[in-house]
Design an enzyme around this catalytic site. Sequence first.
Site, PDB file in Angstrom:
ATOM      1  N   CYS A   1      57.260  41.413  34.152  1.00 26.38           N
ATOM      2  CA  CYS A   1      57.195  40.500  33.007  1.00 26.38           C
ATOM      3  C   CYS A   1      57.642  41.205  31.733  1.00 26.38           C
ATOM      4  CB  CYS A   1      55.768  39.971  32.831  1.00 26.38           C
ATOM      5  SG  CYS A   1      55.573  38.867  31.411  1.00 26.38           S
TER       6      CYS A   1
ATOM      7  N   CYS B   1      47.738  40.129  31.940  1.00 24.98           N
ATOM      8  CA  CYS B   1      47.789  40.985  33.132  1.00 24.98           C
ATOM      9  C   CYS B   1      47.519  42.429  32.727  1.00 24.98           C
ATOM     10  CB  CYS B   1      49.155  40.887  33.817  1.00 24.98           C
ATOM     11  SG  CYS B   1      49.533  39.270  34.518  1.00 24.98           S
TER      12      CYS B   1
ATOM     13  N   CYS C   1      32.820  37.353  42.645  1.00 30.21           N
ATOM     14  CA  CYS C   1      33.878  37.637  41.675  1.00 30.21           C
ATOM     15  C   CYS C   1      33.481  38.791  40.766  1.00 30.21           C
ATOM     16  CB  CYS C   1      34.217  36.390  40.855  1.00 30.21           C
ATOM     17  SG  CYS C   1      32.824  35.672  39.973  1.00 30.21           S
TER      18      CYS C   1
ATOM     19  N   GLU D   1      24.098  22.615  43.737  1.00 29.90           N
ATOM     20  CA  GLU D   1      24.853  22.975  42.529  1.00 29.90           C
ATOM     21  C   GLU D   1      24.021  22.628  41.300  1.00 29.90           C
ATOM     22  OE1 GLU D   1      27.113  24.120  39.710  1.00 29.90           O
ATOM     23  OE2 GLU D   1      27.852  24.478  41.742  1.00 29.90           O
TER      24      GLU D   1
END
EC number: 2.1.1.190
Length: 485
Positions: free
Chosen positions: A115, A124, A441, A360
Amino acid sequence: MAYKKPGFLGKKPVPHGKGAGRDPYVRDDSPRLTAPRREQPQPLQRNKRLGELLIDRFSHDGRGLASLDGKTLFVDGAIAGETVTARLLEDHPRFAEARVEDVILASPDRVEPPCAHYATCGGCQLQHLKPEAQLLMKQQVVLEQVHRWGGLTPKRVLPPLRSESLGYRSRARLGVWYEADSSVTLGFRQQQRKTLTNIESCSVLLPALNRLIGPLRQWLQARVANKAVTHIELVAAQSGPAVIVRHTKPLVALQRQALAELAQRESCQVWLEPNGNQGLTDLEGSPVDPHLVLDVAGLPLHFHPQDFTQVNPAVNGRMVQQALELLAPGTNDLVLDFFCGMGNFTLPMASRVARVIGLEVVEPMVTRAQANATRLGLDNLEFLKADLSQMDSPRLRQLCSQASAILLDPPRDGAKELVTQLRDLRRKGQLSAQRIVYVSCNPATLARDAALLAEAGYGLDALGVMDMFPHTSHVESMALFLYKQ
């Protein structure tokens, strides 16, 4: 500094008489008998050019680690094994941060970033590192975290789940800034700064979204005097790309007309998001509740443009498939899916089990998930709104005593409260699940929660990374825990 014996004024007076035993009065301006003062290291000057640094290894977030005057130095853009020079960004009491300036001895894993905006854009962090090396680094981060903080080592390491490293991202939010010269900046935040990088394109965006950046900038530039738009969100779906324009002031008729023409010309849907979290409107300002379609494991799921969805559709499909394989549910089993969202795992699981329950905390997601189940004709599942930090509901306890497997997909904070209660239920004989799949995550919270599951008698059978965000430092992983009989 040499230590000198204090003079007479530094000695405490000997107490006598009625006041004996009390702390004596000492003049504030008199010397005191204290330990020798330590010379405090002077903080390093910001932007100072540092000498040659040997990068020892990677940090948890993909930066290179070196040593500088006894401190740990985090170096952006450096690769383990390299010799570099760097510029100091920040000096903290226990560590410092820097950015590579020159690479003296390069790693064989160093590549030219694909990029053109990589040097300044903060989207990034790892484009200078081969994709294969990125995966290896992320795998090492997860394994080290669960071993260091959880004291665990998996029996087997799963092959990484991956996609194309470019053109994979299905969602992005671009900031808008109006410059003094009447030009418009449209892009992502710069590295280590709050200002924006003006981008012409984004190499990790899906092509259908990438091609919209230029036309949207032209639209903003043509009506720059209004300065109403603050953010633009791009979302890809099976039905095509969609654009959400957030504005703090009403758009004038010419702006709305030009935006309608852009939508027709670029074959995309456009909605407005007025300031104040009032929901979406069409270009005329009327409230709307639109839906887009996302394919998950062959199922067309409807979602709202602002719903949370995984940004890498290719890896998401493989992630769902792997989770089902690790859970290995039988046709007579009950499975619980905690933090189920809109049913990313729950809905594909329905065809494999007798019954699946999705739990949830966010009510709109529960509503969306149940609507998808009804539309797809799936009647062996149920979605429940539940406070997952509390397991005092008789219904939840009953489900835990009946479920043969559990899937956890918590946010970055992990699931400490929930896992602690699952541990306690297991100790009381009120948790029957033999298999637990944990989708993470955040390696640090995975390690913490894995240690709690180990206390409940669950061994770490398998662990692997999923490269949901190539070229970034984000680490996603999946772990399988088996109850030790």
